[in-house]
Design an enzyme around this catalytic site. Structure first.
Site, PDB file in Angstrom:
ATOM      1  CE1 TYR A 146       0.732   8.375  -6.302  1.00  0.00           C
ATOM      2  CE2 TYR A 146      -1.011   9.253  -7.700  1.00  0.00           C
ATOM      3  CZ  TYR A 146      -0.608   8.472  -6.636  1.00  0.00           C
ATOM      4  OH  TYR A 146      -1.548   7.774  -5.908  1.00  0.00           O
ATOM      5  CG  ASN A 186      -1.523   1.300   1.562  1.00  0.00           C
ATOM      6  OD1 ASN A 186      -2.421   1.770   0.859  1.00  0.00           O
ATOM      7  ND2 ASN A 186      -1.033   1.961   2.609  1.00  0.00           N
TER       8      ASN A 186
END
Ligand SMILES: NC(=O)c1ccc[n+]([C@@H]2O[C@H](COP(=O)([O-])OP(=O)(O)OC[C@H]3O[C@@H](n4cnc5c(N)ncnc54)[C@H](OP(=O)(O)O)[C@@H]3O)[C@@H](O)[C@H]2O)c1
Length: 261
Positions: free
Chosen positions: A153, A85
């Site tokens: 990103y 995560n």
């Protein structure tokens, strides 16, 4: 007849970044379903703030990962469920000219290489036991890059998607399932700070900042961000026996944000 079995009784789960936001919600949900949960982050969340076994590690550092895996193998003899995560947006917006080599490298370390490194060290035991599930938490940005907000990103999450698919194919016949979960805007502290910073930089109110960001992704048809617990419910299903035939696939959980089929 097959039953809809979502119990995780007897399973050992590692949730990276399991002390805040989406990771914390996943850790709590898996524990609720019966799993023994280990969480890792750079900082201890503070006494009383986690019910799970905590191990400190910066996953962008190979030495920390080696120590983490050593402790897991010694204390728990491996794991059954790995939730990659850890990730986030750290590079500035503004397009190609604002992004230095360092920005690109940091974004790839956090969103791609941290996961490949941890998988590489924990997978051998899963392969030995001929069972395991790995989830990669990606983002809708991997399919919907916004040049002025999240270029590096988005690229790092697209790379994570591709890696996850390749790994799933490699391990499918060996008992290990690999899946990708791609949340849209989710109500976590970094997302709220991102909107606040965007609004401040643009000289507009928080509400206007929120609306402008929603407009940039074409709006969220459901009209709201996800709650971390909603992402956790999907992850719970995917790692459970009920999802035994799922591998190599990616699941967007975005209130309808992605405008493509
Ligand atoms: N929130 C959203 O809207 C959204 C949307 C799409 C995808 N995602 C993805 O969902 C994941 C979680 O996001 P979030 O918003 O829940 O983040 P968050 O609230 O900031 O939580 C991040 C967690 O990761 C840990 N962490 C950060 N850097 C680390 C590192 N280098 N090594 C080890 N642990 C580290 C943090 O703890 P420490 O700071 O103590 O290390 C924290 O536990 C990320 O992969 C993100 O890209 C989020």
């Amino acid at each position: 007849m097959q039953t809809f079995n979502t119990s995780l009784q007897g399973k050992r789960a590692l949730v990276t970044g399991g002390t805040k936001g989406i990771g914390k919600a996943i850790a709590d949900e898996l524990a609720q379903a019966g799993a023994q949960v280990i969480v890792t982050a750079r900082n201890h969340p503070g006494e009383g703030n986690t019910a799970h076994h905590f191990i400190a590690a910066d996953l962008t550092q190979a030495a920390d990962v080696a120590q983490l895996v050593n402790e897991i193998n010694t204390k728990f003899d491996g794991i059954d469920i790995l939730i990659n995560n850890v990730g986030g947006l750290t590079a500035p917006g503004g397009g190609f000219s604002t992004l230095t080599d360092e920005h690109w490298e940091n974004e790839l370390q956090l969103n791609l290489i941290a996961a490949t490194r941890l998988d590489r060290t924990l997978l051998p035991k899963m392969l030995e036991q001929k069972s395991g599930v790995i989830i990669h938490i990606s983002s809708v940005a991997g399919k919907l890059p916004l040049w002025n907000l999240n270029m590096a990103y988005a690229v790092s999450k697209a790379a994570l998607n591709s890696y996850s698919k390749a790994l799933a194919t490699e391990t499918a016949s060996k008992g290990v399932r690999v899946l990708t979960v791609a949340p849209g805007a989710t109500k976590t502290p970094p997302m709220e700070k991102f909107i606040q910073d965007f609004a401040t930089a643009s000289g507009i109110s928080l509400e206007e900042g929120y609306q402008q960001l929603l407009n940039q992704v074409g709006g969220i048809p459901m009209g709201r961000m996800a709650a971390p617990e909603e992402v956790a419910s999907l992850v719970h299903f995917l790692v459970s026996p009920a999802a035994a035939y799922l591998t190599g696939t990616s699941y967007a959980i975005d209130g309808g944000t992605l405008p493509v089929v």
